[in-house]
Design a protein around this motif. Structure first.
Motif, PDB file in Angstrom:
ATOM      1  N   ARG A  87       0.838  -1.204   0.000  1.00 51.08           N
ATOM      2  CA  ARG A  87       0.000   0.000   0.000  1.00 51.08           C
ATOM      3  C   ARG A  87       0.874   1.255   0.000  1.00 51.08           C
ATOM      4  O   ARG A  87       0.646   2.195  -0.737  1.00 51.08           O
ATOM      5  CB  ARG A  87      -0.898   0.009   1.243  1.00 51.08           C
ATOM      6  N   ASN A 140       0.780  -1.753  -6.483  1.00 55.58           N
ATOM      7  CA  ASN A 140      -0.126  -1.098  -5.551  1.00 55.58           C
ATOM      8  C   ASN A 140      -1.520  -1.449  -6.007  1.00 55.58           C
ATOM      9  O   ASN A 140      -1.882  -1.185  -7.158  1.00 55.58           O
ATOM     10  CB  ASN A 140       0.047   0.422  -5.577  1.00 55.58           C
ATOM     11  N   GLU A 141      -2.299  -2.073  -5.157  1.00 54.64           N
ATOM     12  CA  GLU A 141      -3.660  -2.456  -5.528  1.00 54.64           C
ATOM     13  C   GLU A 141      -4.662  -1.583  -4.777  1.00 54.64           C
ATOM     14  O   GLU A 141      -4.344  -1.007  -3.733  1.00 54.64           O
ATOM     15  CB  GLU A 141      -3.910  -3.930  -5.253  1.00 54.64           C
ATOM     16  N   THR A 142      -5.848  -1.492  -5.328  1.00 54.18           N
ATOM     17  CA  THR A 142      -6.880  -0.666  -4.698  1.00 54.18           C
ATOM     18  C   THR A 142      -7.957  -1.507  -4.024  1.00 54.18           C
ATOM     19  O   THR A 142      -8.712  -1.004  -3.211  1.00 54.18           O
ATOM     20  CB  THR A 142      -7.549   0.255  -5.744  1.00 54.18           C
ATOM     21  N   ASP A 148      -4.170  -9.478  -5.110  1.00 56.86           N
ATOM     22  CA  ASP A 148      -3.777  -9.228  -6.501  1.00 56.86           C
ATOM     23  C   ASP A 148      -2.403  -9.817  -6.838  1.00 56.86           C
ATOM     24  O   ASP A 148      -2.172 -10.262  -7.966  1.00 56.86           O
ATOM     25  CB  ASP A 148      -3.803  -7.728  -6.811  1.00 56.86           C
TER      26      ASP A 148
ATOM     27  N   ALA B 113      -2.989   4.488  -4.208  1.00 54.56           N
ATOM     28  CA  ALA B 113      -4.390   4.104  -4.414  1.00 54.56           C
ATOM     29  C   ALA B 113      -5.277   5.282  -4.827  1.00 54.56           C
ATOM     30  O   ALA B 113      -6.056   5.154  -5.782  1.00 54.56           O
ATOM     31  CB  ALA B 113      -4.929   3.416  -3.163  1.00 54.56           C
ATOM     32  N   LEU B 116      -4.689   6.071  -8.468  1.00 52.69           N
ATOM     33  CA  LEU B 116      -5.329   5.069  -9.333  1.00 52.69           C
ATOM     34  C   LEU B 116      -6.828   5.329  -9.446  1.00 52.69           C
ATOM     35  O   LEU B 116      -7.408   5.247 -10.539  1.00 52.69           O
ATOM     36  CB  LEU B 116      -5.102   3.675  -8.751  1.00 52.69           C
ATOM     37  N   GLN B 117      -7.440   5.645  -8.326  1.00 53.10           N
ATOM     38  CA  GLN B 117      -8.887   5.900  -8.347  1.00 53.10           C
ATOM     39  C   GLN B 117      -9.205   7.145  -9.164  1.00 53.10           C
ATOM     40  O   GLN B 117     -10.201   7.191  -9.898  1.00 53.10           O
ATOM     41  CB  GLN B 117      -9.398   6.030  -6.906  1.00 53.10           C
ATOM     42  N   SER B 128     -10.549   0.232 -10.380  1.00 51.92           N
ATOM     43  CA  SER B 128      -9.400   1.125 -10.239  1.00 51.92           C
ATOM     44  C   SER B 128      -8.080   0.518 -10.678  1.00 51.92           C
ATOM     45  O   SER B 128      -7.101   1.230 -10.852  1.00 51.92           O
ATOM     46  CB  SER B 128      -9.264   1.567  -8.784  1.00 51.92           C
ATOM     47  N   GLY B 129      -8.016  -0.788 -10.823  1.00 52.68           N
ATOM     48  CA  GLY B 129      -6.808  -1.397 -11.369  1.00 52.68           C
ATOM     49  C   GLY B 129      -5.642  -1.432 -10.404  1.00 52.68           C
ATOM     50  O   GLY B 129      -5.804  -1.320  -9.189  1.00 52.68           O
TER      51      GLY B 129
END
Lengths: 238, 376
Positions: A87, A140-142, A148, B113, B116-117, B128-129
């Motif tokens: 993160r 970095n994943e959301t 992921d 994050a 990305l959003q 959002s990937g």
């Protein structure tokens, strides 16, 4: 795509270790244990003391996972890939490095710290330490499931990019200045995933990626990395 | 395996707000490297970088947002159901700098994050990937992931957004590592003495051949092959024998199912550091023998754009294949002896369909893509 989980290593607020040591696995929102070289490597390691805390954290979890899978020792480099989800990445190192930039108009900026200001930096150390020549990168994943990296590792196995992959998460505690903006449980957990059944190492079951991105463990849907690791630890076959 | 097409490509660089301005600039041998006024540089090895006009703002928002606006203003509408993959090494790093200096800023802007959003929302996407961070090979690996998803049938289309800023954070670090040039960025020149930083962005829309036909999208080129490998030798320096780059290219050739002889041009990483450029020449000689292949680096024209580099180079590579011309390596005056047969100070014709594009970075990362010209 199916893969065998044959190694698990971690550093969490509950301590550090690897799957074949047994016991209950948890990832509480507690401060991480300090890591010394002796905690991670039985023999002297000149690099470890110079590494950032983020790198030590990630490298330790990778080391424990490979140890668990019987892959720590090596003679020839191996095409094992690594996908690490994070993160905040190396934000703590970034802050530390930037204080050296502010000291004297940048004239005292630390080159050693700067070398650790990339989220993928600990993967380079892991590659050197264990001869891992597969594709290695941080993501970095959301989404909130922390899965992921596992999904991407399974995709690589499916595509034949590698026969063995490491995948997991790595985050230090949120720096104080960002505490109101980000919430996460600090720690690092890595899984060793193999395309074929492990012969001599542990077998924590089969993880599968289905078309809609759902991950299954031994055929049952799993909703988070924490759940996956807990299930794998419960069903270990040695 | 399904064929992976690139249907839209757009860039923002120091040479201009679109791919045409970049193409015209590099073909004319221009460079966007010039004195930097964003922060004081008197304690660093150089005061130059390639930077983009119009990113300065009185607000406390990161310069990355206006860069992205410039990028998306010239981009196509993204098809419904498209997957998002971004590539950036440091994201809104200037936001962290502001906070560290006690200036107004938003801590929530610093993690990846929210960025990305923002990108997903700006492009009208529902998911959002992910962002990929693999140092200076970030966007090369992002394009490879996108191609892999489409080839395997896991996605019909993927948009890859690549971006990084010139920040004092990164500038000071490369200066401290003695990696910045004190003179000029001269990729593959025997007198090269380091890199010059740049900022930029690229947006690429990849999709299956089936979707391109079904929805009438143009095909600018095909991603035929991809590969990635780690040197496993050093954190910041490349392997002297180029082992990771060689492995990456061999993977890409295997994926593309072509022989090395079919590679007609190379877009090299070519940072102009002594060791990177030499490593690449050793790797390409190992791969291609004594055969002459036109090769260039874009870094002398737009600087090293870090996580955006590979994406920008893919976009430019499509133009090269379309035009049948490889631009000159801006800054190259006296080619490195080991690069004989590869290097030229002027534009060269491309005699073939395949272009190899490679990048390498900190952490021992290497990545390679093979682009194919669309026929007809």
């Amino acid at each position: 795509m199916d893969a065998y989980i044959c190694g698990i290593g971690w550093v969490t607020g509950a301590g550090f270790g690897w799957g074949s040591q047994g016991g209950e696995w948890t990832m509480p929102d507690l401060p991480l244990p300090p890591l010394t070289r002796k905690d991670v490597f039985p023999e002297p390691n000149q690099r470890f003391g110079r590494m950032s805390e983020y790198t030590k954290l990630g490298l330790a979890a990778v080391t424990f996972a490979l140890r668990d899978a019987g892959l720590e020792k090596w003679a020839d480099k191996r095409p094992i890939g690594v996908v690490a989800s994070t993160r905040l990445g190396c934000l703590a190192t970034d802050l530390e490095y930037h204080t050296t930039v502010l000291l004297d108009g940048g004239g005292l900026a630390s080159p050693n710290l700067f070398a650790y200001t990339l989220a993928n930096c600990f993967l380079g150390d892991a590659a050197i330490q264990f001869g891992l020549t597969g594709s290695s990168f941080a993501i970095n994943e959301t989404g909130g499931d922390n899965l992921d990296a596992i999904r991407m590792a399974l995709e690589d196995l499916e595509q034949g990019e590698a026969d063995t992959m490491l995948a997991g998460i790595c985050d230090l505690a949120v720096p104080e200045a960002f505490a109101d903006s980000v919430s996460l449980t600090p720690g690092a957990v890595f899984l060793v995933l193999a395309a074929t059944a492990p012969a001599a190492s542990n077998n924590y079951g089969i993880v599968s990626l289905v078309g809609d991105g759902t991950l299954l463990h031994n055929g049952s849907a799993t909703n988070s990395l924490f759940e996956l690791v807990q299930r794998a630890m419960t069903g270990i076959i040695r | 395996m399904r064929e992976v097409c690139i249907s839209a490509a757009h860039t923002v660089t120091g040479l201009g707000p679109d791919l045409d301005s970049l193409w015209r600039g590099v073909m004319a041998g221009e460079s966007a490297i010039r004195p930097l006024t964003r922060f004081a540089t008197d304690r660093y090895l150089t005061g130059n970088a390639s930077w983009i006009e119009g990113l300065e703002s009185k607000s406390s928002q990161s310069r990355l947002y206006p860069l992205l606006e410039q990028l998306f203003d010239g981009f196509v509408p993204v098809p419904a159901g498209t997957t998002l993959i971004t590539a950036s090494t440091k994201g809104c790093i200037d936001g962290m700098e502001r906070l560290q200096m006690g200036l107004p800023g938003d801590p929530a802007e610093v993690p990846m994050a929210p960025l990305l959003q923002h990108i997903a929302g700006r492009l009208g996407m529902t998911a959002s990937g992910i962002n990929i961070n693999a140092a200076c090979a970030s966007s090369t690996i992002a394009v490879a992931r996108a191609a892999s998803l489409i080839a395997a049938g896991r996605s019909e289309s993927v948009v890859v957004v690549c971006m990084d800023l010139v920040s004092e954070f990164v500038f000071s670090g490369f200066s401290a590592l003695q990696a910045l040039s004190r003179t000029a960025c001269r990729p593959f020149d025997r007198n090269r003495d380091g890199l010059i930083l740049g900022e930029g962005g690229a947006a690429l829309l990849l999709m299956s051949r089936e979707q391109a036909i079904r929805e009438g999208w143009p095909v600018l080129g095909v991603v035929s092959g991809w590969g990635s490998a780690n040197d496993a030798t050093h954190i910041t320096a490349p392997a002297r024998d180029g082992c990771g780059l060689i492995q990456s290219v061999r993977q890409a050739l295997k994926r593309a199912a072509i022989a090395p002889a079919e590679i007609a041009a190379i877009s090299a990483h070519g940072t102009a550091t002594v060791y990177n450029d030499l490593m690449e020449l050793i790797a390409f000689r190992t791969l291609f023998g004594e055969r002459s292949i036109p090769m260039h680096s874009i870094k002398g024209a737009i600087g090293h754009t870090l996580g955006a580099a590979g994406g920008i180079e893919v976009a430019l590579g499509l133009k090269c294949l379309e035009a049948g011309q490889l631009p000159p390596t801006v800054g190259l005056l006296e080619p490195e002896e080991a690069g004989e047969g590869f290097l030229s100070c002027s534009a060269e014709p491309i005699d073939g369909r395949y272009l190899l594009s490679t990048n390498s970075g900190f952490g021992g990362v290497n990545a390679a893509l093979i682009l194919r010209r669309e026929e007809g």
